[in-house]
Design an enzyme around this catalytic site. Structure first.
Site, short mmCIF file in Angstrom:
data_model
loop_
_atom_site.label_atom_id
_atom_site.label_comp_id
_atom_site.label_asym_id
_atom_site.label_seq_id
_atom_site.Cartn_x
_atom_site.Cartn_y
_atom_site.Cartn_z
N TYR A 118 -16.75 15.49 12.17
CA TYR A 118 -16.55 14.62 11.18
C TYR A 118 -15.55 15.39 10.30
CZ TYR A 118 -17.71 11.86 7.09
OH TYR A 118 -17.37 11.09 6.05
N PHE B 198 7.38 -6.27 4.73
CA PHE B 198 6.93 -7.01 5.78
C PHE B 198 5.62 -7.41 5.40
CE2 PHE B 198 4.31 -7.60 9.80
CZ PHE B 198 4.94 -8.60 10.23
N ASP B 199 4.76 -8.59 6.00
CA ASP B 199 3.98 -9.26 5.41
C ASP B 199 2.71 -8.35 4.80
OD1 ASP B 199 2.83 -8.52 7.75
OD2 ASP B 199 2.11 -10.68 8.46
N ASP C 145 8.73 2.72 4.81
CA ASP C 145 7.66 2.11 5.89
C ASP C 145 8.27 2.53 7.01
OD1 ASP C 145 6.53 0.50 7.57
OD2 ASP C 145 6.51 -1.43 6.30
N ALA D 128 7.31 2.50 10.29
CA ALA D 128 6.40 1.88 11.52
C ALA D 128 7.49 2.13 12.73
CB ALA D 128 6.31 0.40 11.42
N LYS E 152 3.13 1.20 16.48
CA LYS E 152 4.40 0.76 17.10
C LYS E 152 5.15 1.91 17.77
CE LYS E 152 3.68 -2.76 14.02
NZ LYS E 152 2.60 -2.62 13.14
N HIS F 276 -0.46 -17.04 7.51
CA HIS F 276 -0.29 -17.12 9.11
C HIS F 276 -1.34 -16.76 9.81
CE1 HIS F 276 1.35 -13.17 7.85
NE2 HIS F 276 0.94 -12.71 9.20
N1 F0G Z 1 4.95 -2.23 8.10
C1 F0G Z 1 5.60 -3.04 9.29
C2 F0G Z 1 7.23 -2.78 9.07
C3 F0G Z 1 4.82 -3.54 10.04
O1 F0G Z 1 5.68 -4.23 10.98
C4 F0G Z 1 3.65 -3.46 10.19
C5 F0G Z 1 2.86 -4.19 11.04
C6 F0G Z 1 2.85 -3.03 9.07
C7 F0G Z 1 3.63 -2.36 8.29
C8 F0G Z 1 1.50 -2.90 8.93
O2 F0G Z 1 0.80 -2.08 9.87
O3 F0G Z 1 -0.53 -3.39 11.39
O4 F0G Z 1 -0.69 -1.29 11.46
O5 F0G Z 1 -1.57 -2.53 9.37
N2 F0G Z 1 3.33 -5.17 11.76
C9 F0G Z 1 2.75 -5.89 12.99
C10 F0G Z 1 3.72 -6.70 13.54
C11 F0G Z 1 1.17 -6.36 12.61
O6 F0G Z 1 3.37 -7.71 14.24
O7 F0G Z 1 4.81 -6.63 13.40
P1 F0G Z 1 -0.70 -2.25 10.55
#
Ligand code: F0G
Length: 458
Positions: free
Chosen positions: A72, A124-125, A215, A217, A258, A450
């Protein structure tokens, strides 16, 4: 002839996939309310919904998982990941989170107040949703070239520096708790950001004393683009480039699903000790103890290995080659796609393909449905379904400039023949494009529409 580099790996384990009959596909669509997020994955033949958590881990990652320490507190896995995070990104403080949006949620909870603005090249969304749901206003200030799918600018993810400065002066520094940059720019085509632009952005944020978060990713794909395209970086390793890039920021949020090629995981890093103390408390409340952050020990180990595998240049050459292969093949067949190819995905220009449909008729949603109907292929819409919103000041619907459909390529998962199959399906769809009808919402939640929206053909 567009070239396809042989995969720098061979297949050791297989996962069967199958294409349901046409009628079964039609039924599946109807039952899903024409939202491909609601399809059963087993009914999908080629799944290009996302490159997130869908990659194939290597034998080294699986082996590392077996050594996962599930304590833990203070697990060995945590310390192994700590070393990798420190070497690759270099921040003072860090914590694992279960995925990227958890890191964004913590940051937004701590820093975003009603009426605040958060600039970014493009959110991103999930960052958009996390900020908006706390009363903040995510603002996109990417260069204009990003909105022209045919423009060949090598770094279409760049921030427009003049726009950024004008924006800061307009809304006031006191209303900007932090600024961001997303690498690569997922919402704008997976396009990279140059080191030069990142330096300029960092300089602006520093001048106005705005904390700067990346960000991260797709840190590795961005690094390889810099190596390939930016003068002065051709002889630097992707690790050196990554370290140089992240040294410009005060922190980062990251989805490890990613470029770190894991099925689950994320990171929140920063240099500010006080902020870290608060973030750690938030983490404990909703993710877990700071040495596991909502993940199993084995997940931390897989990430520790994946952070380096993502940076492997032989892999990255093949990986970006795959994306550009699919982009070029589609372009050669006369299908409107965003140019130049991005890192992780091919972006179909649904607005251009279906010019008879207005934003409100959701042309990108129509194309997403058609891809599944034609070939059992699942893509994701990045247009009016994902990005339209009601302006809080005027109450009017604001639509995005581009109606894109993204075919995200999972890492180390599909081969050339899968990509060729997609091209064939797209050619058939293109041939009957003018007969494709639009869609309307029958249900839409307030944020992140979406995922759960339902539709009906017009
Ligand atoms: N930032 C970027 C640029 C992303 O592409 C994503 C996720 C996230 C943050 C959020 O990360 O999913 O680990 O919580 N993108 C995925 C996509 C879902 O399909 O592009 P997460």
């Amino acid at each position: 002839m567009t070239e396809y580099l042989p995969e720098p790996f061979r297949i050791k384990m297989v996962e069967p996939i199958r294409l349901p009959e046409r009628e079964a596909r039609e039924n599946a669509l109807r039952q899903a309310g024409y939202n491909v997020f609601a399809l059963k994955a087993e009914d999908v033949f080629i799944d290009m919904l996302t490159d997130s958590g869908t990659g194939a881990m290597s034998q080294f990652q699986w082996a590392a998982m077996m050594a996962g320490d599930e304590s833990y507190a203070g697990a060995r896995s945590y310390y192994r990941l700590a070393e990798a995070v420190k070497e690759v990104f270099g921040f003072e403080y860090w914590m694992p989170t279960h995925q990227g949006r958890a890191a964004e949620g913590i940051l937004s909870t701590l820093l975003v107040k009603e009426g605040n603005y958060i600039p970014n090249n493009m959110h991103f969304d999930t960052t958009d949703g996390n900020i908006r749901s706390r009363g903040g206003r995510p603002t996109n200030l990417v260069i204009d070239e990003a909105y022209d799918p045919e423009n060949q600018h090598p770094f279409k993810g760049n921030m427009d520096i003049e726009k950024l400065i004008a924006f800061i002066l307009e809304v006031g520094v006191e209303n900007i708790p932090f600024g961001m940059m997303t690498v690569t720019n997922n919402a704008g085509g997976g396009q990279p950001v140059s080191m030069e632009n990142m330096r300029a952005v960092a300089e602006v944020y520093k001048t106005y004393e705005i904390p700067f978060f990346i960000d991260a990713a797709r840190y590795a794909e961005n690094a390889y683009f810099v190596k390939m395209r930016e003068p002065g970086y051709e002889n630097k390793s992707t690790l050196e480039i990554t370290r140089e890039l992240f040294a410009l920021a005060d922190g980062m949020t990251m989805s490890a699903k990613k470029d770190a090629i894991v099925n689950i995981g994320g990171l929140l890093c920063m240099n500010n000790e006080e902020l870290f103390t608060h973030a750690r408390n938030e983490l404990i409340m909703r993710e877990g103890f700071p040495t596991y952050g909502g993940l199993a020990g084995r997940d931390l180990d897989a990430m520790a290995v994946g952070l380096y595998e993502g940076l492997d240049e032989t892999y990255l050459e093949y990986r970006l080659g795959q994306t550009s292969y699919l982009t070029e093949k589609l372009a050669e067949a006369g299908i409107p796609v965003m140019q130049p190819a991005g890192g992780h995905a091919v972006y179909l220009d649904a607005g251009k393909m279906l010019p008879h449909l207005s934003h409100a008729e959701l042309p990108d949603q129509a194309l997403v449905v058609e891809l599944y109907r034609e070939g059992g292929i699942r893509g994701v819409e990045l247009g009016s379904v994902m990005f339209s919103y009601e302006d809080p000041d005027t109450g009017e619907m604001v639509y995005p400039d581009l109606e894109l459909v993204r075919l995200a390529i999972p890492r180390r998962t599909y081969t050339q023949s899968h990509l060729d199959y997609i091209v064939k399906a797209m050619v058939k769809i293109m041939a009957r494009a003018d007969e494709i009808s639009g869609y309307k919402f029958t249900y839409a939640p307030q944020f992140l529409k979406h995922f759960t929206a339902q539709f009906e053909p017009l």
